[in-house]
Design a protein around this motif. Sequence first.
Motif, PDB file in Angstrom:
ATOM      1  N   GLN A  96      48.025   1.762  -5.690  1.00 53.86           N
ATOM      2  CA  GLN A  96      49.481   1.697  -5.509  1.00 53.86           C
ATOM      3  C   GLN A  96      50.045   3.066  -5.138  1.00 53.86           C
ATOM      4  OE1 GLN A  96      50.722   0.123  -9.304  1.00 53.86           O
ATOM      5  NE2 GLN A  96      50.834  -1.976  -8.526  1.00 53.86           N
ATOM      6  N   LEU A  97      49.586   4.090  -5.828  1.00 53.15           N
ATOM      7  CA  LEU A  97      50.083   5.435  -5.561  1.00 53.15           C
ATOM      8  C   LEU A  97      49.608   5.921  -4.195  1.00 53.15           C
ATOM      9  CD1 LEU A  97      51.867   7.631  -6.659  1.00 53.15           C
ATOM     10  CD2 LEU A  97      49.929   8.530  -7.931  1.00 53.15           C
ATOM     11  N   LEU A  98      48.378   5.605  -3.847  1.00 56.26           N
ATOM     12  CA  LEU A  98      47.858   5.965  -2.526  1.00 56.26           C
ATOM     13  C   LEU A  98      48.697   5.305  -1.433  1.00 56.26           C
ATOM     14  CD1 LEU A  98      45.754   7.309  -0.696  1.00 56.26           C
ATOM     15  CD2 LEU A  98      44.318   5.278  -1.018  1.00 56.26           C
ATOM     16  N   ASP A  99      48.951   4.005  -1.575  1.00 55.00           N
ATOM     17  CA  ASP A  99      49.766   3.286  -0.585  1.00 55.00           C
ATOM     18  C   ASP A  99      51.163   3.891  -0.471  1.00 55.00           C
ATOM     19  OD1 ASP A  99      47.667   1.555  -0.083  1.00 55.00           O
ATOM     20  OD2 ASP A  99      48.477  -0.075  -1.309  1.00 55.00           O
ATOM     21  N   ALA A 100      51.786   4.170  -1.621  1.00 58.23           N
ATOM     22  CA  ALA A 100      53.145   4.727  -1.615  1.00 58.23           C
ATOM     23  C   ALA A 100      53.164   6.113  -0.979  1.00 58.23           C
ATOM     24  CB  ALA A 100      53.694   4.784  -3.045  1.00 58.23           C
ATOM     25  N   LEU A 101      52.203   6.959  -1.334  1.00 57.48           N
ATOM     26  CA  LEU A 101      52.163   8.317  -0.800  1.00 57.48           C
ATOM     27  C   LEU A 101      51.872   8.312   0.698  1.00 57.48           C
ATOM     28  CD1 LEU A 101      52.414  11.328  -1.411  1.00 57.48           C
ATOM     29  CD2 LEU A 101      49.988  11.333  -2.025  1.00 57.48           C
ATOM     30  N   ALA A 103      52.555   5.900   2.833  1.00 55.57           N
ATOM     31  CA  ALA A 103      53.738   5.376   3.528  1.00 55.57           C
ATOM     32  C   ALA A 103      54.832   6.441   3.606  1.00 55.57           C
ATOM     33  CB  ALA A 103      54.251   4.126   2.820  1.00 55.57           C
ATOM     34  N   LEU A 104      55.030   7.165   2.510  1.00 60.67           N
ATOM     35  CA  LEU A 104      56.073   8.198   2.480  1.00 60.67           C
ATOM     36  C   LEU A 104      55.746   9.343   3.439  1.00 60.67           C
ATOM     37  CD1 LEU A 104      58.708   9.279   1.307  1.00 60.67           C
ATOM     38  CD2 LEU A 104      57.394  10.189  -0.622  1.00 60.67           C
ATOM     39  N   THR A 105      54.512   9.841   3.404  1.00 61.97           N
ATOM     40  CA  THR A 105      54.153  10.949   4.293  1.00 61.97           C
ATOM     41  C   THR A 105      54.164  10.501   5.755  1.00 61.97           C
ATOM     42  OG1 THR A 105      51.780  10.581   3.924  1.00 61.97           O
ATOM     43  CG2 THR A 105      52.852  12.276   2.582  1.00 61.97           C
ATOM     44  N   ALA A 106      53.761   9.270   6.017  1.00 58.99           N
ATOM     45  CA  ALA A 106      53.797   8.760   7.397  1.00 58.99           C
ATOM     46  C   ALA A 106      55.244   8.705   7.904  1.00 58.99           C
ATOM     47  CB  ALA A 106      53.154   7.385   7.473  1.00 58.99           C
ATOM     48  N   HIS A 107      56.158   8.253   7.058  1.00 59.09           N
ATOM     49  CA  HIS A 107      57.566   8.191   7.451  1.00 59.09           C
ATOM     50  C   HIS A 107      58.118   9.595   7.705  1.00 59.09           C
ATOM     51  CE1 HIS A 107      61.638   6.469   7.662  1.00 59.09           C
ATOM     52  NE2 HIS A 107      61.993   7.620   7.109  1.00 59.09           N
TER      53      HIS A 107
END
Length: 156
Positions: A96-101, A103-107
Amino acid sequence: MTDHTPRGAETMDQELMNLYQAAKALITYIDKQDVFDRAAAGGCSGLDFHQSDAFYDLIVKTRGVISEVEAQGSGKTPAGDADGDRPMQADKKCMQLLDALQALTAHIERERAFDTVTDLGPVGFETHQSDAFIEVIRQAGEVAEEVAKKLSKQGI
């Protein structure tokens, strides 16, 4: 005394800690340095800097997973969680944290989120990322990439 920790659990705990620290550093920077991903002329020579709904939602999602990891680390996990579930919870939180991080860095990269604005006078303004922000983004991206590689090797 026998250690009943499944093989790989220590690695997962370390990966989760690495992700947690990188995500926490990025979120803290965003909060303290007023990072935005949108800028517009606000009329009367004013400027409007704001976070898009998508950016804000990614920040909130990442904060939420960080809070869950902190609660899990402090022993405030939901009732009914057994010690045997701990490696599975760590796997889930790590993903979950990997996915969130990611997505955030990609944005941030795609939308060129910024923390610095230069007033160019009558020509307008220029937004950019400070060296400190670039470094926090770089570190978060590297940690996410490293963890993703390790997880794929483990088949997770």
